[in-house]
Design a protein around this motif. Sequence first.
Motif, PDB file in Angstrom:
ATOM      1  N   GLU A 121       0.810  -1.217   0.000  1.00 29.88           N
ATOM      2  CA  GLU A 121       0.000   0.000   0.000  1.00 29.88           C
ATOM      3  C   GLU A 121       0.846   1.272   0.000  1.00 29.88           C
ATOM      4  OE1 GLU A 121      -1.095   0.223   4.735  1.00 29.88           O
ATOM      5  OE2 GLU A 121      -1.731  -1.491   3.533  1.00 29.88           O
ATOM      6  N   ASP A 122       0.185   2.384  -0.317  1.00 28.99           N
ATOM      7  CA  ASP A 122       0.887   3.658  -0.434  1.00 28.99           C
ATOM      8  C   ASP A 122       0.698   4.563   0.778  1.00 28.99           C
ATOM      9  OD1 ASP A 122      -1.760   4.284  -0.881  1.00 28.99           O
ATOM     10  OD2 ASP A 122      -1.476   5.095  -2.900  1.00 28.99           O
ATOM     11  N   GLN A 123       0.393   3.984   1.934  1.00 29.49           N
ATOM     12  CA  GLN A 123       0.297   4.764   3.162  1.00 29.49           C
ATOM     13  C   GLN A 123       1.686   5.128   3.689  1.00 29.49           C
ATOM     14  OE1 GLN A 123      -2.224   3.884   6.489  1.00 29.49           O
ATOM     15  NE2 GLN A 123      -3.580   2.563   5.269  1.00 29.49           N
ATOM     16  N   VAL A 124       1.705   6.111   4.602  1.00 31.09           N
ATOM     17  CA  VAL A 124       2.930   6.426   5.322  1.00 31.09           C
ATOM     18  C   VAL A 124       3.225   5.291   6.296  1.00 31.09           C
ATOM     19  CG1 VAL A 124       2.488   8.900   5.158  1.00 31.09           C
ATOM     20  CG2 VAL A 124       1.728   7.651   7.188  1.00 31.09           C
ATOM     21  N   CYS A 129      -5.093   1.009   9.847  1.00 32.32           N
ATOM     22  CA  CYS A 129      -6.145   0.335   9.100  1.00 32.32           C
ATOM     23  C   CYS A 129      -6.776   1.299   8.107  1.00 32.32           C
ATOM     24  CB  CYS A 129      -7.198  -0.190  10.068  1.00 32.32           C
ATOM     25  SG  CYS A 129      -8.626  -0.932   9.256  1.00 32.32           S
ATOM     26  N   GLY A 130      -6.961   0.837   6.871  1.00 32.01           N
ATOM     27  CA  GLY A 130      -7.494   1.692   5.819  1.00 32.01           C
ATOM     28  C   GLY A 130      -8.907   2.181   6.057  1.00 32.01           C
ATOM     29  N   THR A 167      -3.885   1.414  -3.286  1.00 32.12           N
ATOM     30  CA  THR A 167      -3.927   2.834  -2.961  1.00 32.12           C
ATOM     31  C   THR A 167      -5.029   3.133  -1.960  1.00 32.12           C
ATOM     32  OG1 THR A 167      -4.106   5.094  -3.799  1.00 32.12           O
ATOM     33  CG2 THR A 167      -5.373   3.407  -4.966  1.00 32.12           C
ATOM     34  N   ASP A 168      -4.664   3.872  -0.919  1.00 31.63           N
ATOM     35  CA  ASP A 168      -5.599   4.316   0.104  1.00 31.63           C
ATOM     36  C   ASP A 168      -5.926   5.798  -0.073  1.00 31.63           C
ATOM     37  OD1 ASP A 168      -5.715   2.240   2.805  1.00 31.63           O
ATOM     38  OD2 ASP A 168      -4.219   1.846   1.275  1.00 31.63           O
ATOM     39  N   SER A 169      -5.672   6.314  -1.267  1.00 29.55           N
ATOM     40  CA  SER A 169      -5.731   7.755  -1.489  1.00 29.55           C
ATOM     41  C   SER A 169      -7.140   8.332  -1.563  1.00 29.55           C
ATOM     42  CB  SER A 169      -4.972   8.120  -2.773  1.00 29.55           C
ATOM     43  OG  SER A 169      -5.456   7.394  -3.887  1.00 29.55           O
ATOM     44  N   ARG A 170      -8.175   7.513  -1.634  1.00 33.03           N
ATOM     45  CA  ARG A 170      -9.526   8.066  -1.678  1.00 33.03           C
ATOM     46  C   ARG A 170      -9.950   8.608  -0.324  1.00 33.03           C
ATOM     47  NH1 ARG A 170     -12.961  10.843  -1.462  1.00 33.03           N
ATOM     48  NH2 ARG A 170     -15.108  10.723  -2.249  1.00 33.03           N
ATOM     49  N   ALA A 171      -9.735   7.846   0.750  1.00 39.48           N
ATOM     50  CA  ALA A 171     -10.194   8.262   2.071  1.00 39.48           C
ATOM     51  C   ALA A 171      -9.111   8.932   2.906  1.00 39.48           C
ATOM     52  CB  ALA A 171     -10.743   7.054   2.824  1.00 39.48           C
ATOM     53  N   ALA A 172      -7.904   9.044   2.364  1.00 39.47           N
ATOM     54  CA  ALA A 172      -6.797   9.635   3.109  1.00 39.47           C
ATOM     55  C   ALA A 172      -6.977  11.148   3.252  1.00 39.47           C
ATOM     56  CB  ALA A 172      -5.484   9.333   2.391  1.00 39.47           C
ATOM     57  N   VAL A 173      -6.142  11.748   4.067  1.00 39.44           N
ATOM     58  CA  VAL A 173      -6.156  13.205   4.230  1.00 39.44           C
ATOM     59  C   VAL A 173      -5.997  13.858   2.859  1.00 39.44           C
ATOM     60  CG1 VAL A 173      -4.946  15.163   5.235  1.00 39.44           C
ATOM     61  CG2 VAL A 173      -5.214  13.048   6.560  1.00 39.44           C
ATOM     62  N   ALA A 199     -11.702   2.058  -0.376  1.00 42.71           N
ATOM     63  CA  ALA A 199     -12.585   3.108   0.138  1.00 42.71           C
ATOM     64  C   ALA A 199     -13.268   3.990  -0.906  1.00 42.71           C
ATOM     65  CB  ALA A 199     -11.824   3.991   1.129  1.00 42.71           C
ATOM     66  N   LEU A 200     -13.504   3.474  -2.105  1.00 40.45           N
ATOM     67  CA  LEU A 200     -14.363   4.228  -3.011  1.00 40.45           C
ATOM     68  C   LEU A 200     -15.738   4.335  -2.372  1.00 40.45           C
ATOM     69  CD1 LEU A 200     -13.261   2.744  -6.454  1.00 40.45           C
ATOM     70  CD2 LEU A 200     -12.661   4.964  -5.470  1.00 40.45           C
ATOM     71  N   GLN A 201     -16.399   5.491  -2.555  1.00 38.89           N
ATOM     72  CA  GLN A 201     -17.565   5.819  -1.746  1.00 38.89           C
ATOM     73  C   GLN A 201     -18.910   5.521  -2.404  1.00 38.89           C
ATOM     74  OE1 GLN A 201     -17.119   7.294   1.610  1.00 38.89           O
ATOM     75  NE2 GLN A 201     -15.197   6.259   1.047  1.00 38.89           N
ATOM     76  N   SER A 202     -18.924   5.199  -3.674  1.00 37.09           N
ATOM     77  CA  SER A 202     -20.204   4.981  -4.348  1.00 37.09           C
ATOM     78  C   SER A 202     -20.004   4.144  -5.598  1.00 37.09           C
ATOM     79  CB  SER A 202     -20.829   6.327  -4.742  1.00 37.09           C
ATOM     80  OG  SER A 202     -20.041   6.956  -5.739  1.00 37.09           O
ATOM     81  N   ARG A 203     -21.107   3.670  -6.138  1.00 39.21           N
ATOM     82  CA  ARG A 203     -21.059   2.944  -7.396  1.00 39.21           C
ATOM     83  C   ARG A 203     -20.569   3.839  -8.517  1.00 39.21           C
ATOM     84  NH1 ARG A 203     -24.545   0.587  -4.107  1.00 39.21           N
ATOM     85  NH2 ARG A 203     -25.031  -1.656  -4.318  1.00 39.21           N
ATOM     86  N   GLU A 204     -20.924   5.091  -8.461  1.00 37.47           N
ATOM     87  CA  GLU A 204     -20.486   6.037  -9.489  1.00 37.47           C
ATOM     88  C   GLU A 204     -18.965   6.171  -9.471  1.00 37.47           C
ATOM     89  OE1 GLU A 204     -23.017   6.544  -7.352  1.00 37.47           O
ATOM     90  OE2 GLU A 204     -24.538   6.140  -8.901  1.00 37.47           O
ATOM     91  N   GLU A 205     -18.372   6.201  -8.287  1.00 40.05           N
ATOM     92  CA  GLU A 205     -16.914   6.292  -8.201  1.00 40.05           C
ATOM     93  C   GLU A 205     -16.257   5.022  -8.733  1.00 40.05           C
ATOM     94  OE1 GLU A 205     -16.503   9.392  -4.405  1.00 40.05           O
ATOM     95  OE2 GLU A 205     -15.569   7.409  -4.318  1.00 40.05           O
TER      96      GLU A 205
END
Length: 321
Positions: A121-124, A129-130, A167-173, A199-205
């Motif tokens: 993953e691309d976290q620091v 936990c994601g 990638t955790d970049s959707r819900a990250a800071v 952590a994509l937030q919707s079907r559209e995403e």
Amino acid sequence: MHLRKTVVDGKMSTELRRQIREDAWPLPWISGATPHHAQLAEAAGFRLFGLSGSQAAAHILGLPDAGLMTLTEVVANIRHVCEAVSIPVIADCETGFGNVVNTTRAVHEFIKAGAAGFFLEDQVFPKRCGYTKGVQVIPVDDAVAKYRAACDKRAELDPDVVILARTDSRAAVGGSVDEVLRRCDAYLRTEVDMLMIMALQSREEIRRVREAFPDALMYINASAVKPALGSDEYREFGVVTYNISIAKVAQLMMQDFLADCRARGADALNDFNAGRAANPLGEFGYLELTGFPQVVEIERRYLPEASLDRYDSSLGVYDPR
């Protein structure tokens, strides 16, 4: 005591690649934390097990998923899990346990321990936990460097091992779908095999990401999407695999049972056992699943025949013969 079966050319990584290439999608990814979780998944007929870092921290150490489990502890667990089953295991490589140098060593240890694949993953570092608020990600260039290093070490040890860039970049800071797209584009330029998008937030995403990378192999974590996606929707989105955590199911069921047991004592256990009398595991079926009959096989092969008389001259509910 575990005797792994041989598949394809004997490498679980080869079998995992075959599944991804030849089998119908989506492939259910049964995840858990322990060798026995993996055995239960295999016994139920599933052909892919995912070793969760979050659940391993909880089950093995009783600690939160906050980067507290060391590489040594994680690798020891991977080895035990991989030796317990004859299906491919995909392991959680976290952040590589540090920078690009740490990542190189982590990948080496994961592959030597038997992992057929792993996600990075691309976290620091230290991560968390994601699903937890406060997640932060490293710069894209630093993440790309880790994926390049991981792929090079994979090529050196076992080219068939499957690498997922998570990638955790959707819900990250400061996160967004645009940032997800930017990072996915960069990660696919390395030699990783799949994208793992959290952590994509919707079907559209989900649809937007899928349309941006129509040919990419993807694992999409849709835990944040409500109502939850069904099997047909995962298939519609062209997802290679999705996660079903038996560890989380077990936690909830044990908690429910303990509440009943505290209220009703032994009656709760008696009712539970009576309601599952036909279950193939039964009260002592775990002894069968974990390989007790193999103990008898070894005894028959190497010990005097008279030593086996103990099975007929003793009492026991479970007979491993």
